[in-house]
Design an enzyme around this catalytic site. Structure first.
Site, PDB file in Angstrom:
ATOM      1  CD  GLU A 112      -6.078   4.015  -1.319  1.00 48.15           C
ATOM      2  OE1 GLU A 112      -6.314   4.273  -0.805  1.00 48.15           O
ATOM      3  OE2 GLU A 112      -6.040   3.920  -2.284  1.00 48.15           O
ATOM      4  CE1 TYR A 170      -3.666   2.520   0.508  1.00 45.89           C
ATOM      5  CE2 TYR A 170      -1.838   4.162   1.643  1.00 45.89           C
ATOM      6  CZ  TYR A 170      -3.207   3.548   0.934  1.00 45.89           C
ATOM      7  OH  TYR A 170      -3.134   4.584   1.133  1.00 45.89           O
TER       8      TYR A 170
END
Ligand code: GDP
Ligand code: MN
Length: 378
Positions: A190, A102
């Site tokens: 992201e 992530y």
């Protein structure tokens, strides 16, 4: 403002962040053409909706041949994900995943700065990781005057990787992602997951960006991506008419002058156990046209069962407002209960004008709110 994965990937690509080849499709036929065009055996069929959690909802599927492409394209195009109908899909070259990470930049209100979050536990369960094992998410506060220079990008890259080619490509991605975040006035940039492939490459297989609405005037490229929801369309047409309007999902329509009083009104409705249908600040005028427009906005919402008008007469005089309301309601055909609370300059005069008319007159905010909540429950 939110964007689709394919749009975020387009931006990422232009900043040199590696993404897999992908083609946007609207039908199963498009998908087959895309599959042939990509000339690879396995592809991923991915729902493009303005919502996360597509994988878990069944909106991301690996297809190994033409039949599977058609099958998944058709089934995903007939799905709804979190109430949003899927109208577009992405056919994307599949990658052989070794591990999922992530990476995300966002604004942290506590530290009043941009923060970078990283984790080795990327993928569809990142929310669970964040809530149950927060120590698995590394956080870095970014100094605005330092930004993301080489040395820092490398230092941070070492949090996840040891091997030099991996560290170098991670550092490059961090620099580019930070640059895109800043230059595009994003509130989120992201990659989840950023994957390390079996061939030892780092690739962004998902991409998510949201943008600061207040900066869109200078982000024309981003603004072109805007796909307003039905509610957003109503909000922006209200804005054009000079209202400050936010739609909500309750049943008490609110018309208030002043943003502070409008917020207080909503709080009060909640306090008495009701639910506001909207936030509406009509500004400081008693102009009947404005009242008519405002009422139209409220009455277009079929959930609205009662209207609460809460006016503080400062410069605007309450008797002017009352006359404005009377004039406006000559043109409004609706038998919905309308509760009016007027306070401030000439309040008594204003209330007297409204007595024995279609309006329900209240003196205090508490009284008006109780009446509105009570009437919404009937
Ligand atoms: P999200 O659920 O909306 O976040 O959609 P993602 O694009 O992140 O995809 C969800 C998951 O599908 C990823 O975490 C991967 O595990 C898997 N996935 C997506 N693309 C590929 C791919 O090319 N190959 C493989 N093997 N899995 C993929
Ligand atoms: Mn994802």
């Amino acid at each position: 403002m939110k964007t689709h994965e394919y749009q975020a990937k387009q931006i990422f690509s232009s900043y040199g962040i590696p993404v897999e080849k992908h083609i946007l499709c609207f039908t199963a036929e498009d998908a087959v053409k895309a599959y042939d065009g990509l000339d690879t055996e396995t592809v991923v069929v991915k729902a493009q909706v303005l919502s996360g959690g597509r994988g878990k909802a069944g909106g991301v599927k690996l297809a190994r041949n033409k039949e599977e492409v058609v099958f998944y394209a058709d089934s995903i195009l007939s799905m709804k994900i979190k109430e949003l109908p899927v109208k577009k899909i992405l056919i994307s070259e599949a990658v052989q995943i070794d591990s999922e990470y992530y990476v995300g930049f966002t604004i942290d209100r506590n530290s009043k700065s941009v923060i970078l979050m990283l984790s080795r536990e990327g993928g569809v369960d990142i929310e669970t990781v964040a809530s149950e094992t927060p120590e698995k998410i590394y956080r870095f506060t970014i100094e605005p005057f330092v930004g993301m220079p080489d040395y820092l990008a490398k230092k941070i890259a070492f949090t996840l990787f040891k091997e030099s080619t991996q560290v170098n490509s991670m550092a490059k991605i961090l620099k580019s992602l930070y640059q895109v975040f800043i230059e595009k006035d994003a509130s989120l940039a992201e990659i989840n997951p950023l994957v390390l492939t079996k061939e030892n490459r780092l690739v962004a297989i998902d991409a998510k960006m949201t943008f600061d609405d207040n900066a869109l005037y200078r982000q024309t490229e981003i603004l072109a991506f805007f796909e307003p929801t039905e509610d957003e369309k109503i909000e922006s047409s209200a804005k054009e008419k000079g209202f400050s309007f936010v739609k909500m999902d309750g049943d008490i329509g609110c018309m208030v002058n002043g943003a502070g009083l409008a917020m207080a009104t909503m709080d009060m409705i909640k306090l008495y156990g009701g639910n506001p249908a909207n936030f509406l600040d009509i500004g400081g005028s008693s102009n009947p046209d404005k009242v008519i427009e405002g009422m139209r906005l409220l009455l277009n919402d079929k959930r609205v069962k009662v209207v609460l008008i809460n006016i503080f007469g400062g410069i605007t005089r309450c008797d002017d407002v009352a006359n404005g309301l009377l004039t406006a309601f000559q043109k409004i055909e609706s038998d919905i209960p309308v509760i009016v609370r007027l306070t401030g300059t000439n309040e008594k005069k204003g209330r007297d004008l409204l007595r024995n008319t279609r309006f329900i007159v209240a003196e205090t905010m508490g009284e008006a709110t109780r009446l509105a909540v009570g009437s919404s429950k009937n």
